[in-house]
Design a protein around this motif. Structure first.
Motif, PDB file in Angstrom:
ATOM      1  N   TYR A 219     -11.010 -43.910  29.733  1.00  0.00           N
ATOM      2  CA  TYR A 219      -9.545 -43.087  29.939  1.00  0.00           C
ATOM      3  C   TYR A 219      -9.688 -41.951  29.297  1.00  0.00           C
ATOM      4  CZ  TYR A 219      -7.455 -47.014  32.299  1.00  0.00           C
ATOM      5  OH  TYR A 219      -7.415 -48.048  33.175  1.00  0.00           O
ATOM      6  N   LEU A 222     -10.802 -40.080  32.394  1.00  0.00           N
ATOM      7  CA  LEU A 222      -9.973 -39.975  33.395  1.00  0.00           C
ATOM      8  C   LEU A 222      -9.046 -38.768  32.900  1.00  0.00           C
ATOM      9  CD1 LEU A 222      -9.662 -43.798  34.248  1.00  0.00           C
ATOM     10  CD2 LEU A 222     -11.013 -42.233  35.492  1.00  0.00           C
ATOM     11  N   ASP A 223      -8.587 -39.024  31.905  1.00  0.00           N
ATOM     12  CA  ASP A 223      -7.510 -37.834  31.440  1.00  0.00           C
ATOM     13  C   ASP A 223      -8.325 -36.558  31.468  1.00  0.00           C
ATOM     14  OD1 ASP A 223      -5.932 -39.815  30.722  1.00  0.00           O
ATOM     15  OD2 ASP A 223      -6.173 -39.911  28.593  1.00  0.00           O
ATOM     16  N   CYS A 225     -10.627 -35.603  33.764  1.00  0.00           N
ATOM     17  CA  CYS A 225     -10.534 -35.402  35.192  1.00  0.00           C
ATOM     18  C   CYS A 225      -9.128 -34.782  35.720  1.00  0.00           C
ATOM     19  CB  CYS A 225     -11.106 -36.703  35.928  1.00  0.00           C
ATOM     20  SG  CYS A 225     -12.612 -36.783  35.778  1.00  0.00           S
ATOM     21  N   GLU A 226      -8.143 -35.705  35.138  1.00  0.00           N
ATOM     22  CA  GLU A 226      -6.733 -35.042  35.565  1.00  0.00           C
ATOM     23  C   GLU A 226      -6.677 -33.925  35.304  1.00  0.00           C
ATOM     24  OE1 GLU A 226      -2.894 -36.078  37.072  1.00  0.00           O
ATOM     25  OE2 GLU A 226      -4.706 -36.766  37.522  1.00  0.00           O
ATOM     26  N   GLU A 227      -7.000 -33.289  34.080  1.00  0.00           N
ATOM     27  CA  GLU A 227      -6.734 -31.825  33.839  1.00  0.00           C
ATOM     28  C   GLU A 227      -7.404 -30.999  34.533  1.00  0.00           C
ATOM     29  OE1 GLU A 227      -7.564 -31.588  29.525  1.00  0.00           O
ATOM     30  OE2 GLU A 227      -6.132 -32.944  28.885  1.00  0.00           O
ATOM     31  N   LYS A 267      -3.904 -47.604  32.601  1.00  0.00           N
ATOM     32  CA  LYS A 267      -3.236 -46.657  33.586  1.00  0.00           C
ATOM     33  C   LYS A 267      -3.980 -46.927  34.953  1.00  0.00           C
ATOM     34  CE  LYS A 267      -1.548 -41.957  33.439  1.00  0.00           C
ATOM     35  NZ  LYS A 267      -1.521 -40.619  32.713  1.00  0.00           N
ATOM     36  N   LEU A 269      -4.931 -45.759  38.689  1.00  0.00           N
ATOM     37  CA  LEU A 269      -5.393 -44.590  39.499  1.00  0.00           C
ATOM     38  C   LEU A 269      -4.252 -43.787  40.220  1.00  0.00           C
ATOM     39  CD1 LEU A 269      -7.546 -42.465  40.466  1.00  0.00           C
ATOM     40  CD2 LEU A 269      -7.432 -44.031  42.666  1.00  0.00           C
ATOM     41  N   GLU A 271      -1.410 -43.611  38.995  1.00  0.00           N
ATOM     42  CA  GLU A 271      -0.461 -43.200  38.026  1.00  0.00           C
ATOM     43  C   GLU A 271      -0.956 -41.706  37.421  1.00  0.00           C
ATOM     44  OE1 GLU A 271       1.317 -46.244  34.900  1.00  0.00           O
ATOM     45  OE2 GLU A 271      -0.444 -47.178  35.839  1.00  0.00           O
ATOM     46  N   TYR A 272      -1.993 -41.327  37.925  1.00  0.00           N
ATOM     47  CA  TYR A 272      -2.697 -40.064  37.850  1.00  0.00           C
ATOM     48  C   TYR A 272      -2.310 -39.155  39.201  1.00  0.00           C
ATOM     49  CZ  TYR A 272      -5.307 -41.618  33.630  1.00  0.00           C
ATOM     50  OH  TYR A 272      -6.060 -42.127  32.697  1.00  0.00           O
ATOM     51  N   ASN A 274      -2.915 -35.991  39.998  1.00  0.00           N
ATOM     52  CA  ASN A 274      -3.985 -35.231  40.322  1.00  0.00           C
ATOM     53  C   ASN A 274      -5.270 -36.250  40.899  1.00  0.00           C
ATOM     54  OD1 ASN A 274      -2.782 -32.795  39.960  1.00  0.00           O
ATOM     55  ND2 ASN A 274      -2.929 -33.025  37.926  1.00  0.00           N
ATOM     56  N   LEU A 275      -5.533 -37.150  39.948  1.00  0.00           N
ATOM     57  CA  LEU A 275      -6.806 -37.922  40.408  1.00  0.00           C
ATOM     58  C   LEU A 275      -6.565 -38.438  41.760  1.00  0.00           C
ATOM     59  CD1 LEU A 275      -8.086 -39.639  37.033  1.00  0.00           C
ATOM     60  CD2 LEU A 275      -9.416 -38.400  38.917  1.00  0.00           C
TER      61      LEU A 275
END
Length: 333
Positions: A219, A222-223, A225-227, A267, A269, A271-272, A274-275
Protein backbone atom coordinates in the motif's frame (compact mmCIF):
# COMPACT_ATOMS: atom_id res chain seq x y z
CA UNK A 1 -12.90 -30.33 -4.61
CA UNK A 2 -11.81 -33.80 -3.51
CA UNK A 3 -9.46 -34.01 -0.54
CA UNK A 4 -6.53 -35.56 -2.45
CA UNK A 5 -6.59 -32.86 -5.11
CA UNK A 6 -6.90 -30.17 -2.45
CA UNK A 7 -3.92 -31.58 -0.54
CA UNK A 8 -1.73 -31.76 -3.66
CA UNK A 9 -2.57 -28.21 -4.76
CA UNK A 10 -2.04 -26.93 -1.23
CA UNK A 11 1.39 -28.56 -1.08
CA UNK A 12 2.29 -26.93 -4.40
CA UNK A 13 1.38 -23.48 -3.08
CA UNK A 14 3.17 -24.01 0.22
CA UNK A 15 6.36 -25.04 -1.61
CA UNK A 16 6.84 -21.31 -2.24
CA UNK A 17 6.70 -20.46 1.47
CA UNK A 18 9.85 -20.04 3.58
CA UNK A 19 10.36 -21.25 7.14
CA UNK A 20 9.46 -17.76 8.35
CA UNK A 21 6.03 -18.03 6.69
CA UNK A 22 6.84 -15.66 3.81
CA UNK A 23 6.20 -16.23 0.09
CA UNK A 24 9.43 -16.79 -1.87
CA UNK A 25 9.07 -17.20 -5.66
CA UNK A 26 11.06 -19.75 -7.64
CA UNK A 27 13.09 -18.17 -10.48
CA UNK A 28 12.66 -19.21 -14.10
CA UNK A 29 15.52 -21.35 -15.44
CA UNK A 30 15.23 -21.53 -19.25
CA UNK A 31 16.80 -18.30 -20.42
CA UNK A 32 17.79 -18.51 -24.10
CA UNK A 33 17.40 -15.47 -26.36
CA UNK A 34 15.90 -14.91 -29.78
CA UNK A 35 17.94 -12.49 -31.88
CA UNK A 36 17.40 -10.53 -35.07
CA UNK A 37 20.84 -11.85 -36.09
CA UNK A 38 20.09 -14.60 -38.66
CA UNK A 39 23.23 -16.49 -37.58
CA UNK A 40 22.14 -16.83 -33.95
CA UNK A 41 20.96 -20.11 -32.44
CA UNK A 42 17.43 -18.72 -32.21
CA UNK A 43 16.99 -16.24 -35.10
CA UNK A 44 13.84 -14.17 -35.33
CA UNK A 45 11.75 -15.85 -38.02
CA UNK A 46 8.07 -15.44 -38.81
CA UNK A 47 6.11 -18.58 -37.99
CA UNK A 48 8.91 -20.30 -36.09
CA UNK A 49 7.92 -19.48 -32.50
CA UNK A 50 4.84 -20.16 -30.41
CA UNK A 51 3.70 -18.80 -27.04
CA UNK A 52 1.87 -20.90 -24.48
CA UNK A 53 0.06 -18.66 -22.04
CA UNK A 54 -2.67 -18.44 -19.43
CA UNK A 55 -5.06 -15.51 -19.32
CA UNK A 56 -5.07 -15.97 -15.56
CA UNK A 57 -1.31 -15.57 -15.10
CA UNK A 58 -0.11 -11.95 -15.01
CA UNK A 59 3.39 -12.92 -16.18
CA UNK A 60 2.04 -14.74 -19.22
CA UNK A 61 -0.52 -12.00 -19.89
CA UNK A 62 2.16 -9.35 -20.18
CA UNK A 63 3.80 -11.41 -22.96
CA UNK A 64 0.49 -11.58 -24.79
CA UNK A 65 0.11 -7.82 -24.29
CA UNK A 66 3.45 -7.22 -26.01
CA UNK A 67 2.47 -9.57 -28.82
CA UNK A 68 -0.69 -7.52 -29.41
CA UNK A 69 0.93 -4.09 -28.92
CA UNK A 70 3.72 -4.83 -31.38
CA UNK A 71 1.34 -6.43 -33.89
CA UNK A 72 3.08 -9.81 -34.00
CA UNK A 73 0.03 -12.08 -34.17
CA UNK A 74 0.87 -13.16 -37.73
CA UNK A 75 4.49 -13.91 -36.87
CA UNK A 76 4.06 -15.67 -33.51
CA UNK A 77 1.14 -17.97 -32.74
CA UNK A 78 -0.12 -18.72 -29.23
CA UNK A 79 -2.20 -21.20 -27.27
CA UNK A 80 -4.17 -20.58 -24.07
CA UNK A 81 -4.42 -23.19 -21.29
CA UNK A 82 -7.41 -23.89 -19.04
CA UNK A 83 -7.68 -21.60 -16.01
CA UNK A 84 -7.91 -24.11 -13.14
CA UNK A 85 -5.04 -26.40 -12.21
CA UNK A 86 -5.64 -30.10 -12.88
CA UNK A 87 -3.66 -33.29 -12.49
CA UNK A 88 -0.90 -33.37 -15.10
CA UNK A 89 -0.15 -37.11 -14.92
CA UNK A 90 -1.92 -40.16 -13.60
CA UNK A 91 1.30 -41.49 -12.07
CA UNK A 92 1.81 -38.73 -9.48
CA UNK A 93 0.00 -35.98 -7.58
CA UNK A 94 1.25 -32.92 -9.50
CA UNK A 95 -1.40 -30.34 -10.42
CA UNK A 96 -0.74 -27.57 -12.91
CA UNK A 97 -1.69 -25.96 -16.22
CA UNK A 98 -3.52 -28.24 -18.65
CA UNK A 99 -5.03 -27.94 -22.10
CA UNK A 100 -8.69 -28.69 -22.86
CA UNK A 101 -9.42 -31.83 -24.83
CA UNK A 102 -11.51 -29.87 -27.35
CA UNK A 103 -12.03 -26.29 -28.48
CA UNK A 104 -15.49 -26.27 -26.88
CA UNK A 105 -14.54 -27.60 -23.43
CA UNK A 106 -13.45 -24.25 -21.95
CA UNK A 107 -14.29 -20.91 -23.56
CA UNK A 108 -11.08 -19.01 -24.29
CA UNK A 109 -8.82 -22.07 -24.05
CA UNK A 110 -7.82 -24.53 -26.75
CA UNK A 111 -6.04 -27.87 -27.19
CA UNK A 112 -2.35 -27.94 -27.99
CA UNK A 113 -2.64 -28.42 -31.75
CA UNK A 114 1.10 -27.87 -32.18
CA UNK A 115 2.55 -30.63 -29.98
CA UNK A 116 -0.51 -32.53 -28.82
CA UNK A 117 0.48 -32.07 -25.19
CA UNK A 118 -2.14 -32.59 -22.50
CA UNK A 119 -0.41 -30.24 -20.05
CA UNK A 120 2.30 -27.59 -19.85
CA UNK A 121 4.30 -30.15 -17.90
CA UNK A 122 4.38 -32.34 -21.02
CA UNK A 123 5.84 -29.43 -23.00
CA UNK A 124 8.72 -29.16 -20.55
CA UNK A 125 9.29 -32.90 -20.75
CA UNK A 126 9.18 -32.79 -24.57
CA UNK A 127 11.71 -29.98 -24.65
CA UNK A 128 14.09 -31.38 -22.05
CA UNK A 129 14.69 -34.83 -20.61
CA UNK A 130 16.26 -33.52 -17.39
CA UNK A 131 14.19 -30.45 -16.51
CA UNK A 132 13.54 -30.20 -12.77
CA UNK A 133 11.98 -26.75 -12.26
CA UNK A 134 8.39 -25.52 -12.12
CA UNK A 135 6.10 -26.15 -15.07
CA UNK A 136 5.18 -22.50 -15.47
CA UNK A 137 3.81 -20.20 -18.16
CA UNK A 138 4.67 -18.35 -20.29
CA UNK A 139 6.49 -20.81 -22.50
CA UNK A 140 8.19 -19.53 -25.65
CA UNK A 141 8.48 -22.57 -27.90
CA UNK A 142 10.69 -23.12 -30.96
CA UNK A 143 8.68 -25.10 -33.52
CA UNK A 144 11.79 -25.91 -35.57
CA UNK A 145 13.99 -27.31 -32.78
CA UNK A 146 11.01 -28.47 -30.68
CA UNK A 147 12.37 -27.02 -27.46
CA UNK A 148 11.53 -24.24 -25.02
CA UNK A 149 13.52 -21.10 -25.77
CA UNK A 150 12.62 -19.15 -22.67
CA UNK A 151 10.15 -19.19 -19.75
CA UNK A 152 11.04 -15.86 -18.16
CA UNK A 153 8.42 -13.25 -19.06
CA UNK A 154 10.63 -10.22 -18.40
CA UNK A 155 13.05 -11.48 -21.04
CA UNK A 156 10.39 -12.60 -23.49
CA UNK A 157 8.80 -9.15 -23.59
CA UNK A 158 12.18 -7.58 -24.39
CA UNK A 159 12.60 -9.98 -27.32
CA UNK A 160 9.11 -9.18 -28.60
CA UNK A 161 9.87 -5.47 -28.27
CA UNK A 162 12.97 -5.42 -30.49
CA UNK A 163 13.94 -8.66 -32.22
CA UNK A 164 10.88 -9.13 -34.45
CA UNK A 165 10.57 -5.58 -35.78
CA UNK A 166 11.03 -6.68 -39.40
CA UNK A 167 7.73 -8.55 -39.17
CA UNK A 168 5.90 -6.40 -36.59
CA UNK A 169 2.94 -4.29 -37.65
CA UNK A 170 3.94 -1.70 -35.03
CA UNK A 171 7.69 -1.83 -35.50
CA UNK A 172 8.16 1.81 -34.49
CA UNK A 173 6.69 1.18 -31.03
CA UNK A 174 9.55 0.90 -28.55
CA UNK A 175 8.46 0.03 -25.02
CA UNK A 176 12.02 0.03 -23.69
CA UNK A 177 13.52 3.17 -25.29
CA UNK A 178 17.16 3.98 -24.56
CA UNK A 179 16.45 7.39 -23.04
CA UNK A 180 14.13 5.88 -20.41
CA UNK A 181 15.87 2.59 -19.62
CA UNK A 182 17.38 3.67 -16.32
CA UNK A 183 14.02 4.98 -15.13
CA UNK A 184 12.17 1.90 -16.38
CA UNK A 185 14.62 -0.42 -14.63
CA UNK A 186 14.22 1.47 -11.38
CA UNK A 187 10.41 1.44 -11.56
CA UNK A 188 10.34 -2.24 -12.51
CA UNK A 189 12.42 -3.09 -9.46
CA UNK A 190 10.16 -1.57 -6.82
CA UNK A 191 6.91 -2.37 -8.64
CA UNK A 192 7.96 -6.01 -9.00
CA UNK A 193 8.93 -6.41 -5.35
CA UNK A 194 6.15 -4.43 -3.70
CA UNK A 195 3.20 -4.77 -6.11
CA UNK A 196 3.58 -7.58 -8.70
CA UNK A 197 4.90 -10.06 -6.15
CA UNK A 198 3.68 -8.02 -3.22
CA UNK A 199 0.12 -9.28 -3.65
CA UNK A 200 1.43 -12.86 -3.65
CA UNK A 201 3.47 -12.20 -0.54
CA UNK A 202 0.25 -11.09 1.13
CA UNK A 203 -1.85 -13.95 -0.20
CA UNK A 204 0.48 -16.84 0.50
CA UNK A 205 1.90 -15.67 3.82
CA UNK A 206 1.17 -18.21 6.54
CA UNK A 207 2.25 -16.03 9.46
CA UNK A 208 1.07 -12.58 10.51
CA UNK A 209 4.50 -10.91 10.45
CA UNK A 210 5.32 -11.56 6.78
CA UNK A 211 1.77 -10.58 5.79
CA UNK A 212 1.97 -7.30 7.74
CA UNK A 213 5.30 -6.45 6.16
CA UNK A 214 4.11 -7.26 2.64
CA UNK A 215 0.76 -5.48 2.86
CA UNK A 216 2.39 -2.34 4.29
CA UNK A 217 4.93 -2.23 1.47
CA UNK A 218 2.17 -2.92 -1.08
CA UNK A 219 0.00 0.00 0.00
CA UNK A 220 2.93 2.36 0.41
CA UNK A 221 3.79 1.62 -3.21
CA UNK A 222 0.21 2.00 -4.43
CA UNK A 223 0.08 5.35 -2.64
CA UNK A 224 3.33 6.26 -4.41
CA UNK A 225 1.78 5.34 -7.77
CA UNK A 226 -1.28 7.46 -6.99
CA UNK A 227 0.98 10.46 -6.43
CA UNK A 228 2.94 9.81 -9.61
CA UNK A 229 -0.21 9.57 -11.71
CA UNK A 230 -1.44 12.87 -10.37
CA UNK A 231 1.43 14.47 -12.32
CA UNK A 232 1.94 12.34 -15.43
CA UNK A 233 0.06 9.93 -17.69
CA UNK A 234 2.33 6.90 -17.42
CA UNK A 235 4.58 5.45 -14.74
CA UNK A 236 7.83 6.68 -16.35
CA UNK A 237 6.54 9.96 -17.78
CA UNK A 238 4.13 10.73 -20.60
CA UNK A 239 5.27 7.83 -22.78
CA UNK A 240 3.94 4.26 -22.63
CA UNK A 241 6.68 1.79 -21.66
CA UNK A 242 7.07 -1.83 -20.57
CA UNK A 243 6.85 -0.64 -16.95
CA UNK A 244 3.20 0.27 -17.58
CA UNK A 245 2.38 -3.18 -18.95
CA UNK A 246 4.12 -4.83 -15.99
CA UNK A 247 2.17 -2.71 -13.51
CA UNK A 248 -1.15 -3.02 -15.36
CA UNK A 249 -1.37 -6.81 -15.19
CA UNK A 250 -1.47 -6.62 -11.40
CA UNK A 251 -3.81 -3.64 -11.19
CA UNK A 252 -6.42 -5.19 -13.50
CA UNK A 253 -6.64 -8.20 -11.15
CA UNK A 254 -6.64 -6.19 -7.95
CA UNK A 255 -10.29 -5.58 -7.08
CA UNK A 256 -11.63 -8.84 -8.51
CA UNK A 257 -9.02 -11.14 -6.97
CA UNK A 258 -6.24 -9.72 -4.83
CA UNK A 259 -8.43 -7.57 -2.59
CA UNK A 260 -10.42 -10.65 -1.54
CA UNK A 261 -8.36 -13.75 -2.25
CA UNK A 262 -4.99 -12.33 -1.16
CA UNK A 263 -6.29 -10.13 1.71
CA UNK A 264 -5.25 -6.87 0.04
CA UNK A 265 -8.31 -5.06 1.35
CA UNK A 266 -7.03 -1.88 2.95
CA UNK A 267 -8.15 0.02 -0.12
CA UNK A 268 -9.60 -1.01 -3.49
CA UNK A 269 -8.13 0.07 -6.79
CA UNK A 270 -11.28 2.01 -7.63
CA UNK A 271 -10.79 4.04 -4.45
CA UNK A 272 -7.62 5.50 -5.98
CA UNK A 273 -8.83 8.08 -8.52
CA UNK A 274 -5.58 8.35 -10.48
CA UNK A 275 -4.68 4.66 -10.36
CA UNK A 276 -8.17 3.63 -11.39
CA UNK A 277 -8.27 6.01 -14.36
CA UNK A 278 -4.74 4.95 -15.31
CA UNK A 279 -5.84 1.29 -15.36
CA UNK A 280 -8.79 2.16 -17.60
CA UNK A 281 -6.45 4.14 -19.85
CA UNK A 282 -4.09 1.16 -20.34
CA UNK A 283 -7.01 -1.25 -20.75
CA UNK A 284 -8.39 0.87 -23.60
CA UNK A 285 -5.16 0.81 -25.64
CA UNK A 286 -5.96 -1.21 -28.80
CA UNK A 287 -5.19 -4.87 -28.19
CA UNK A 288 -4.89 -4.76 -24.40
CA UNK A 289 -8.49 -5.57 -23.48
CA UNK A 290 -8.26 -8.80 -25.52
CA UNK A 291 -5.50 -9.98 -23.17
CA UNK A 292 -7.78 -9.69 -20.12
CA UNK A 293 -10.16 -12.60 -19.57
CA UNK A 294 -11.67 -11.96 -16.13
CA UNK A 295 -13.54 -15.28 -16.20
CA UNK A 296 -10.24 -17.15 -16.49
CA UNK A 297 -8.59 -14.93 -13.91
CA UNK A 298 -11.26 -15.51 -11.29
CA UNK A 299 -11.60 -19.23 -12.00
CA UNK A 300 -7.87 -19.76 -11.63
CA UNK A 301 -7.18 -17.89 -8.42
CA UNK A 302 -10.30 -18.94 -6.55
CA UNK A 303 -10.22 -22.49 -7.93
CA UNK A 304 -6.52 -23.37 -7.83
CA UNK A 305 -5.41 -22.28 -4.35
CA UNK A 306 -7.25 -24.47 -1.81
CA UNK A 307 -4.83 -23.38 0.93
CA UNK A 308 -6.35 -19.91 0.55
CA UNK A 309 -9.88 -20.74 -0.64
CA UNK A 310 -10.58 -24.39 0.29
CA UNK A 311 -14.08 -24.61 -1.19
CA UNK A 312 -13.27 -22.87 -4.46
CA UNK A 313 -16.15 -20.39 -4.17
CA UNK A 314 -15.84 -17.54 -6.69
CA UNK A 315 -17.05 -14.18 -5.28
CA UNK A 316 -19.55 -12.29 -7.40
CA UNK A 317 -17.14 -9.38 -7.94
CA UNK A 318 -17.73 -5.79 -8.95
CA UNK A 319 -18.01 -6.26 -12.73
CA UNK A 320 -16.15 -2.98 -13.21
CA UNK A 321 -16.42 -1.34 -16.64
CA UNK A 322 -12.85 -0.58 -17.68
CA UNK A 323 -14.12 0.92 -20.92
CA UNK A 324 -15.65 3.78 -18.93
CA UNK A 325 -14.23 7.27 -19.58
CA UNK A 326 -10.97 8.30 -17.97
CA UNK A 327 -9.19 11.63 -17.72
CA UNK A 328 -5.64 10.57 -18.52
CA UNK A 329 -5.40 12.26 -21.92
CA UNK A 330 -5.30 15.60 -20.11
CA UNK A 331 -1.54 15.13 -19.85
CA UNK A 332 -1.22 15.33 -23.63
CA UNK A 333 -2.43 18.93 -23.70
Amino acid sequence: MDSLKSLSMTQAALSWVSKTGAFVPTPSTIRNSISKDPKSQFPAESGRYHLYISYACPWASRCLAFLKLKGLQKAISYTVVKPIFERTKETDQHFGWVFPSSSTEEAGAEPDHLNGAKSVRELYELGSSNYSGRYSVPVLWDKKLKIIVNNESSEIIRMLNTEFNEMAENADMDLYPSHLRARIDDVNEWVFDAINYGVYKCGFAIKQGPYDEAVTKLYNSLDKCEEIFAKQRYICGNELTEADVRLFVTLIRFDEVYSVHFKCNKKLLREYPNLFNYTKDIYQIPGISSTVNMEHIKKHYYGSHPSVNPHGIIPIGSNTNYFAPHDRDRFNN
